[in-house]
Motif scaffolding. Structure first.
Motif, PDB file in Angstrom:
ATOM      1  N   LYS B 212     -12.885   3.260   3.172  1.00  0.00           N
ATOM      2  CA  LYS B 212     -12.668   3.944   4.435  1.00  0.00           C
ATOM      3  C   LYS B 212     -12.842   5.453   4.298  1.00  0.00           C
ATOM      4  O   LYS B 212     -12.277   6.229   5.070  1.00  0.00           O
ATOM      5  CB  LYS B 212     -11.262   3.624   4.968  1.00  0.00           C
ATOM      6  CG  LYS B 212     -11.004   2.109   5.137  1.00  0.00           C
ATOM      7  CD  LYS B 212      -9.855   1.809   6.096  1.00  0.00           C
ATOM      8  CE  LYS B 212      -8.547   2.373   5.618  1.00  0.00           C
ATOM      9  NZ  LYS B 212      -7.495   2.256   6.672  1.00  0.00           N
ATOM     10  N   HIS B 215     -10.108   8.050   4.479  1.00  0.00           N
ATOM     11  CA  HIS B 215      -8.903   7.273   4.758  1.00  0.00           C
ATOM     12  C   HIS B 215      -8.582   6.261   3.658  1.00  0.00           C
ATOM     13  O   HIS B 215      -7.757   5.384   3.841  1.00  0.00           O
ATOM     14  CB  HIS B 215      -9.022   6.566   6.108  1.00  0.00           C
ATOM     15  CG  HIS B 215      -9.171   7.512   7.252  1.00  0.00           C
ATOM     16  ND1 HIS B 215      -8.247   8.497   7.513  1.00  0.00           N
ATOM     17  CD2 HIS B 215     -10.154   7.664   8.180  1.00  0.00           C
ATOM     18  CE1 HIS B 215      -8.647   9.197   8.574  1.00  0.00           C
ATOM     19  NE2 HIS B 215      -9.791   8.711   8.986  1.00  0.00           N
ATOM     20  N   LEU B 218      -9.226  -0.235   0.575  1.00  0.00           N
ATOM     21  CA  LEU B 218      -8.380  -1.432   0.562  1.00  0.00           C
ATOM     22  C   LEU B 218      -9.001  -2.466  -0.359  1.00  0.00           C
ATOM     23  O   LEU B 218     -10.221  -2.662  -0.358  1.00  0.00           O
ATOM     24  CB  LEU B 218      -8.292  -2.028   1.970  1.00  0.00           C
ATOM     25  CG  LEU B 218      -7.391  -1.311   2.978  1.00  0.00           C
ATOM     26  CD1 LEU B 218      -7.834  -1.626   4.403  1.00  0.00           C
ATOM     27  CD2 LEU B 218      -5.931  -1.694   2.773  1.00  0.00           C
ATOM     28  N   ILE B 225      -2.981  -7.674  -0.737  1.00  0.00           N
ATOM     29  CA  ILE B 225      -3.683  -6.466  -0.282  1.00  0.00           C
ATOM     30  C   ILE B 225      -3.152  -5.282  -1.071  1.00  0.00           C
ATOM     31  O   ILE B 225      -1.939  -5.141  -1.259  1.00  0.00           O
ATOM     32  CB  ILE B 225      -3.452  -6.165   1.219  1.00  0.00           C
ATOM     33  CG1 ILE B 225      -3.617  -7.417   2.084  1.00  0.00           C
ATOM     34  CG2 ILE B 225      -4.395  -5.060   1.694  1.00  0.00           C
ATOM     35  CD1 ILE B 225      -3.354  -7.154   3.568  1.00  0.00           C
ATOM     36  N   PHE B 226      -4.064  -4.426  -1.519  1.00  0.00           N
ATOM     37  CA  PHE B 226      -3.675  -3.169  -2.152  1.00  0.00           C
ATOM     38  C   PHE B 226      -4.435  -2.044  -1.474  1.00  0.00           C
ATOM     39  O   PHE B 226      -5.592  -2.206  -1.078  1.00  0.00           O
ATOM     40  CB  PHE B 226      -3.983  -3.194  -3.656  1.00  0.00           C
ATOM     41  CG  PHE B 226      -3.603  -1.918  -4.355  1.00  0.00           C
ATOM     42  CD1 PHE B 226      -2.266  -1.564  -4.495  1.00  0.00           C
ATOM     43  CD2 PHE B 226      -4.583  -1.071  -4.855  1.00  0.00           C
ATOM     44  CE1 PHE B 226      -1.907  -0.383  -5.136  1.00  0.00           C
ATOM     45  CE2 PHE B 226      -4.231   0.113  -5.496  1.00  0.00           C
ATOM     46  CZ  PHE B 226      -2.894   0.456  -5.642  1.00  0.00           C
ATOM     47  N   PHE B 227      -3.759  -0.922  -1.347  1.00  0.00           N
ATOM     48  CA  PHE B 227      -4.379   0.224  -0.681  1.00  0.00           C
ATOM     49  C   PHE B 227      -4.253   1.474  -1.534  1.00  0.00           C
ATOM     50  O   PHE B 227      -3.184   1.746  -2.079  1.00  0.00           O
ATOM     51  CB  PHE B 227      -3.684   0.483   0.661  1.00  0.00           C
ATOM     52  CG  PHE B 227      -4.173   1.727   1.337  1.00  0.00           C
ATOM     53  CD1 PHE B 227      -5.351   1.709   2.059  1.00  0.00           C
ATOM     54  CD2 PHE B 227      -3.478   2.925   1.215  1.00  0.00           C
ATOM     55  CE1 PHE B 227      -5.828   2.867   2.656  1.00  0.00           C
ATOM     56  CE2 PHE B 227      -3.950   4.089   1.815  1.00  0.00           C
ATOM     57  CZ  PHE B 227      -5.120   4.045   2.542  1.00  0.00           C
ATOM     58  N   PRO B 229      -5.018   5.647  -1.080  1.00  0.00           N
ATOM     59  CA  PRO B 229      -5.505   6.718  -0.208  1.00  0.00           C
ATOM     60  C   PRO B 229      -6.547   7.563  -0.948  1.00  0.00           C
ATOM     61  O   PRO B 229      -6.631   7.516  -2.173  1.00  0.00           O
ATOM     62  CB  PRO B 229      -4.253   7.559   0.056  1.00  0.00           C
ATOM     63  CG  PRO B 229      -3.400   7.350  -1.151  1.00  0.00           C
ATOM     64  CD  PRO B 229      -3.683   5.942  -1.635  1.00  0.00           C
ATOM     65  N   LYS B 266      -6.041  -3.261  -9.120  1.00  0.00           N
ATOM     66  CA  LYS B 266      -5.305  -2.193  -8.440  1.00  0.00           C
ATOM     67  C   LYS B 266      -5.500  -0.871  -9.192  1.00  0.00           C
ATOM     68  O   LYS B 266      -5.828   0.163  -8.598  1.00  0.00           O
ATOM     69  CB  LYS B 266      -3.810  -2.540  -8.379  1.00  0.00           C
ATOM     70  CG  LYS B 266      -3.452  -3.574  -7.327  1.00  0.00           C
ATOM     71  CD  LYS B 266      -2.098  -4.222  -7.552  1.00  0.00           C
ATOM     72  CE  LYS B 266      -0.942  -3.267  -7.431  1.00  0.00           C
ATOM     73  NZ  LYS B 266       0.368  -4.004  -7.354  1.00  0.00           N
ATOM     74  N   ASN B 267      -5.310  -0.941 -10.495  1.00  0.00           N
ATOM     75  CA  ASN B 267      -5.504   0.279 -11.285  1.00  0.00           C
ATOM     76  C   ASN B 267      -6.946   0.773 -11.208  1.00  0.00           C
ATOM     77  O   ASN B 267      -7.210   1.984 -11.169  1.00  0.00           O
ATOM     78  CB  ASN B 267      -5.109   0.030 -12.742  1.00  0.00           C
ATOM     79  CG  ASN B 267      -3.608  -0.134 -12.903  1.00  0.00           C
ATOM     80  OD1 ASN B 267      -2.851   0.084 -11.946  1.00  0.00           O
ATOM     81  ND2 ASN B 267      -3.162  -0.512 -14.082  1.00  0.00           N
ATOM     82  N   ILE B 270      -7.404   2.753  -8.148  1.00  0.00           N
ATOM     83  CA  ILE B 270      -6.828   4.099  -8.288  1.00  0.00           C
ATOM     84  C   ILE B 270      -7.757   4.986  -9.133  1.00  0.00           C
ATOM     85  O   ILE B 270      -8.031   6.136  -8.772  1.00  0.00           O
ATOM     86  CB  ILE B 270      -5.419   4.029  -8.923  1.00  0.00           C
ATOM     87  CG1 ILE B 270      -4.448   3.304  -7.987  1.00  0.00           C
ATOM     88  CG2 ILE B 270      -4.911   5.434  -9.262  1.00  0.00           C
ATOM     89  CD1 ILE B 270      -4.101   4.046  -6.715  1.00  0.00           C
ATOM     90  N   THR B 307       1.881   8.442  -3.799  1.00  0.00           N
ATOM     91  CA  THR B 307       2.020   7.075  -3.286  1.00  0.00           C
ATOM     92  C   THR B 307       3.264   6.320  -3.740  1.00  0.00           C
ATOM     93  O   THR B 307       3.628   5.330  -3.111  1.00  0.00           O
ATOM     94  CB  THR B 307       0.804   6.221  -3.720  1.00  0.00           C
ATOM     95  OG1 THR B 307       0.732   6.262  -5.152  1.00  0.00           O
ATOM     96  CG2 THR B 307      -0.487   6.744  -3.128  1.00  0.00           C
TER      97      THR B 307
END
Lengths: 314, 314
Positions: B212, B215, B218, B225-227, B229, B266-267, B270, B307
């Motif tokens: 995004k 934004h 995801l 779900i992991f988000f 920013p 997830k990592n 990031i 976060t």
């Protein structure tokens, strides 16, 4: 309302209104709405004594007033004007739910709103000023008998365009401003939200909360930044009140804990985002009225899963 | 290139190009660009053996090829076409940097790109297919001598509009798709990204990464779900390559750890977001070429502060 000694006091000032909403999914009737309503209902999820100060007309049903008292919200500051009509807003959302057209705005009794803070909330720990004419917001601050621990104010572009000087007076006297991304840019002439938040902090509030709707919310304080996403949902049914619900959760958590450290504000942002994720699932206040503790906790767990990771730095 | 036994192998396929960029802050010359370049440079921050497969013309300077080898990227799969010209893109960003106009696209040698996977990368652990014609992406998958642990592919609306069937063949054969929010909606006719990601998982990839831009991003996998920013920055100078840098960081981390669990992804998200935050600070690859380990670690700490929160659920 039962007074419990030691419990945080939260004073909320904002509209209590009739909303008439059309979304791609359907039409509501003329239902309970208004910033004060959404803020109050969200804050009622916390162990706080809260009072909503507002104005309605004689057409405002007792059953709606009962909703407030059923949620332990003091309504002695809601002025019911004899012969008056309640603030009415009618709007239609576009297909993406990110924008809407206002079809009707009838200020009615809200046009002459002169808030009177109930005596036993003049020592509130936290004051949450909903989006209102800045002069009204100032009038509330002036009625407090001691400086609250925390004053939070929401505003919008309309007041920037029409009452800039009064708005700046408010901004100088508050601790936290909540504002959306476009409005933060407009207020500061800075496109970067980092720069915009820094400029707003120079005017007064030590904490700046920038709301980005479906893209989450940012909290700025000195060199610190915290971000909370909006929970990705299968369906957003009606966004009305989401921003006020967010603010109510934020203010409610801070009034409950009476802890206004940055760490506490981070949690407040998460609580606000969490409650807002429910608000949008039904028309108006419907979802907020039937919210159970276990649903809130379960979704807080989802927020953790959504955002928490574990990278060890060597 | 030195072979280190046991180190994860990452095969990258994508454009290596000349970019000519204009932003509100200035103009670049004709500089090094291309998805393969940005992916490769980002992945080079990890302990991986990587190879970029691409095509350039005779006009492509040795100094640019040296950048790859200086970053331990194998270039035996970069075809230098005698008498050919390198893919050239010229674009101009609008004031908000969120949209841009393409002024010139000269495919040149890229028009006949026929990737040949180097023999010693036919057993790569991770394959990262940059945004390319789906037939080219398929051709690469077919050259692998064993099924890679993880195949990641990026795509865009152009291929949806023009090569839908071939694209669906790719989507069926990959593990992770990276796609932006509008494209995910277009691919599935679902506005909700949660629903869109579920539909894409039904087609094939078990993991869906929805980008995004400013934004964030995801990651969807089954019910998880992991988000992450995007790091809020004081200044974004040039967004070119940010998405590819993100993908390169994502793929690089997974190739290094050879761990494709959801926690590891997830990592990876990031790490990708972190590297992308540097990319946008200068024109083209400039910032990525001078990136220090301590800068990367320091910004990972910022991501944590941005976060991570601590709400105990009772």
């Amino acid at each position: 309302m039962q007074q419990i000694s030691g419990m945080g006091k939260l004073l909320i000032v904002g509209s209590v209104a009739f909303d008439d909403i059309e979304t791609p999914f359907g039409k509501s009737d003329k239902i309970l709405g208004g910033a004060g309503t959404f803020i109050g209902l969200a804050a009622s999820q916390f162990k706080v004594q809260s009072s909503v100060v507002s104005v309605v007309g004689e057409d405002f049903p007792q059953s709606y007033l009962d909703i407030f008292t059923d949620h332990n919200i003091d309504i002695s500051g809601i002025d019911v004007v004899k012969g008056g009509k309640t603030f009415y807003w009618k709007g239609k959302y576009h297909n993406d739910l990110n924008s809407r057209d206002t079809l009707i705005t009838e200020l009615n009794t809200m046009a002459d709103f002169n808030p009177v803070v109930p005596d036993n909330f003049k020592d509130a720990d936290v004051v949450m000023l909903g989006n209102l004419h800045p002069s009204i917001q100032l009038g509330v601050i002036d009625q407090m008998e001691k400086r609250p621990k925390l004053i939070i104010a929401d505003t919008m572009n309309f007041w920037m365009n029409n009452t800039w000087d009064e708005l700046m007076e408010v901004v100088k006297r508050i601790d936290v401003i909540t504002i959306n991304d476009e409005e933060a840019r407009q207020m500061t002439n800075e496109y970067s939200l980092v720069k915009a938040a820094a400029k707003i902090q120079e005017i007064g509030p030590k904490y700046v909360v920038i709301k980005k709707g479906e893209h989450g919310a940012l909290l700025f304080h000195e060199e610190h930044i915290f971000f909370a996403p909006a929970l990705p949902l299968e369906e957003v049914f009606d966004p009305t009140g989401a921003g006020d619900t967010f603010a109510g959760g934020f203010a409610g958590h801070l009034a409950e804990t009476k802890n206004i450290s940055f760490e506490s504000m981070k949690n407040a942002i998460i609580h606000g985002s969490n409650l807002a994720s429910f608000c949008v699932e039904r028309f108006g206040t419907e979802r907020m009225l039937n919210l159970k503790r276990h649903e809130i906790d379960s979704r807080l767990l989802q927020f953790k899963e959504l955002t928490q990771f574990n990278i060890e730095l060597t």
